[in-house]
Design an enzyme around this catalytic site. Structure first.
Site, short mmCIF file in Angstrom:
data_model
loop_
_atom_site.label_atom_id
_atom_site.label_comp_id
_atom_site.label_asym_id
_atom_site.label_seq_id
_atom_site.Cartn_x
_atom_site.Cartn_y
_atom_site.Cartn_z
N ARG A 39 0.84 -1.21 0.00
CA ARG A 39 0.00 0.00 0.00
C ARG A 39 0.87 1.25 0.00
O ARG A 39 1.76 1.39 0.83
CB ARG A 39 -0.90 0.00 1.24
CG ARG A 39 -1.67 1.30 1.49
CD ARG A 39 -2.51 1.18 2.74
NE ARG A 39 -3.17 2.40 3.13
CZ ARG A 39 -2.86 3.12 4.22
NH1 ARG A 39 -1.88 2.71 5.03
NH2 ARG A 39 -3.50 4.23 4.51
N ARG A 80 -10.12 18.32 9.62
CA ARG A 80 -9.15 18.56 10.68
C ARG A 80 -9.32 19.94 11.28
O ARG A 80 -9.81 20.87 10.63
CB ARG A 80 -7.72 18.44 10.12
CG ARG A 80 -7.38 17.10 9.51
CD ARG A 80 -5.96 17.09 8.96
NE ARG A 80 -5.66 15.86 8.25
CZ ARG A 80 -5.22 14.75 8.81
NH1 ARG A 80 -5.04 14.73 10.12
NH2 ARG A 80 -4.97 13.66 8.11
N LYS A 226 -13.33 2.55 0.55
CA LYS A 226 -13.07 2.50 1.98
C LYS A 226 -14.35 2.85 2.73
O LYS A 226 -14.92 3.93 2.54
CB LYS A 226 -11.94 3.47 2.35
CG LYS A 226 -10.60 3.06 1.75
CD LYS A 226 -9.52 4.08 1.97
CE LYS A 226 -9.09 4.17 3.41
NZ LYS A 226 -7.92 5.08 3.56
N THR A 287 -6.57 -1.52 9.89
CA THR A 287 -6.39 -0.59 11.02
C THR A 287 -6.12 -1.30 12.34
O THR A 287 -6.96 -2.06 12.83
CB THR A 287 -7.58 0.39 11.19
OG1 THR A 287 -7.97 0.92 9.93
CG2 THR A 287 -7.18 1.53 12.13
#
Length: 484
Positions: A39, A80, A226, A287
């Site tokens: 990845r 963010r 995803k 994850t």
């Protein structure tokens, strides 16, 4: 005398490349340890650097004589906060704190901080719970104006610049493809990835747009959606439409777990894996699978169980992130993950399937693929399934059924073989059937697999192929052959 089946790990391993793993030597060692797909994380580094790493991966895969896939993972719209003048602050439960669009980029202080996502005030209401830094800190929304969200700290802690913002239950819906993502796609031609992961997918339109942009760049990778939005997993029709439109999904447990809560995530992971396999798509579980091995040479028992649980659920692949990107023990963590997967695959649950027993087939190709798997699972002398394939459709269909047997995906197409590197139970091998006379192909296949050490004399093998060699979608023959 038959000596029993040769052991192959069926579950694939995806490893993230980073400063701890991007050298020629380390890539070679990771391939030797069992990595199937690398990845490239586009949240970090320039596209030109990723192209250089991709060239190293392909070079080392060639030296190892293996087909290794490359997955380009787009950053997506991570929401963010901006920065603090001092770099970080400490928040305490009960403190007032404001997310303010008008605060300068690095002007945050103990009472407020800027936020990079300007639609935020329109997407929250009073009493919403906002989660900062992957859920480590929690804020309750008290008041909303056009430019600010006033909150009270519920769970405090240290908060540093540019940490992520989520909403409990989901609902912060920035477009999946940012300007950065579009620029990264345009720059991927030198990488030519086998897979592209699209972050924070909210609809099938996100997948279609990504496919269109990739096509404009002259690329045709498999697209991995995803799954990390709470509102997506809450709507099964929406979820199914996303799965069908993509070639595969990633159970992205980081942001998804923050939005839905870890207790709910357990069931969601199992449902996502089962749902994706039913719809004939690939699935990666990702994850924090072996997070402790970033700085420790051995996994915890809980981490081994986590990997094993995903394997027993039927995931195609398990993924390592920081463990290999920046961790101190990249080779050891791949080895530990491989051992955990092989251990889980030995359990009968991982080798049996009732999938499709009550469903009609939609094509001759599907009927052949799944009849082969049914025959293999019920004829004890069969040691493997060989399938001659152009685009990889037949072996992918086969891999949707659980089995303890290897599926040998034999193709002359390098891109097909690299994509099959992610497919559970499939061993991609270069074999050009068009180079032989039709009457010689069966013997050549068995000779090839025997010479490669994949079978032993006295075994039986199931072989599927098309009566017309070299054409896609023509698989219509199934034979059971003794290995002599």
């Amino acid at each position: 005398m038959n000596q029993g089946p040769i052991t192959h790990r069926r579950t694939k391993i995806v490893a993230t490349v980073g400063p701890g793993s991007d050298s020629e030597d380390m890539l070679n060692r990771l391939i030797g340890a069992g990595v199937d797909v690398f990845r490239l994380n586009f949240s970090h580094g320039a596209a030109s650097h990723h192209a250089e790493i991709a060239a190293r991966i392909r070079r080392q895969a060639g030296y190892a004589g293996r087909y290794i896939g490359i997955l380009a993972d787009l950053q997506g719209p991570k929401i963010r906060i901006s920065g603090f003048a001092g770099g970080a602050i400490e928040l305490t439960a009960g403190d007032p704190f404001c997310l303010d669009l008008n605060t300068p980029a690095d002007g945050g202080d103990q009472r407020r901080v800027g936020v990079e996502y300007r639609p935020l005030p329109q997407q929250v209401v009073m009493d919403d719970i906002l989660l900062l830094d992957d859920g480590k800190l929690r804020l309750r929304v008290d008041d909303v104006t056009e430019t600010a969200v006033d909150c009270t700290v519920i769970t405090g802690g240290r908060l540093s610049s540019r940490k992520g913002v989520n909403k409990l239950g989901g609902g912060l819906a920035a477009p999946a493809l940012t300007e950065k993502d579009r620029a990264d796609i345009a720059a991927m031609t030198d990488i030519d990835p086998d897979f592209v992961a699209v972050s924070f997918v909210s609809s099938q339109a996100d997948i279609e747009l990504a496919r269109s942009l990739l096509g404009e760049a002259g690329l045709q990778p498999a697209i991995i959606a995803k799954i990390e939005r709470a509102e997506v997993v809450a709507d099964t029709d929406l979820l199914d439409s996303i799965i069908r439109t993509a070639e595969g999904v990633m159970v992205a447990r980081g942001d998804l777990g923050v939005e839905v809560g870890d207790a709910q995530l357990i069931g969601i992971q199992k449902d996502l894996i089962a749902r994706t396999r039913r719809l004939d798509r690939l699935v990666i579980t990702a994850t924090q699978m072996m997070e402790s091995m970033i700085s420790n040479s051995m996994p915890t028992r809980a981490e081994v169980f986590d990997v094993a649980n995903a394997v027993l659920d039927g995931t195609d692949a398990v993924m390592l992130s920081a463990e290999t990107a920046v961790g101190q023990y990249p080779v050891e963590v791949v080895t530990a993950m491989s051992e955990a997967a092989v251990g889980a695959e030995a359990h009968p649950v991982a080798r049996t399937s009732r999938y499709r027993l009550d469903r009609e087939f939609s094509s001759a190709q599907e009927a052949i693929a799944l009849s082969a798997m049914y025959g293999a699972n019920h004829f004890a002398e069969v040691r493997g399934i060989a399938t001659l394939t152009e685009r990889g459709v037949t072996p992918t269909m086969m891999s949707r059924l659980s089995s303890g047997l290897p599926i040998f995906g034999l193709s002359r197409q390098n891109q097909t073989l690299q994509k099959l590197a992610l497919c559970r139970g499939v061993i991609p091998l270069y074999f050009d059937a068009t180079a032989f006379a039709p009457e010689d192909i069966e013997g050549r296949v068995m000779e090839f697999l025997l010479d490669g050490g994949y079978l032993r004399r006295g075994d039986y093998i199931l072989l599927t192929m098309g009566s017309t060699m070299g054409q896609t979608g023509t698989t219509d023959l199934l034979k059971i052959l003794p290995v002599e």
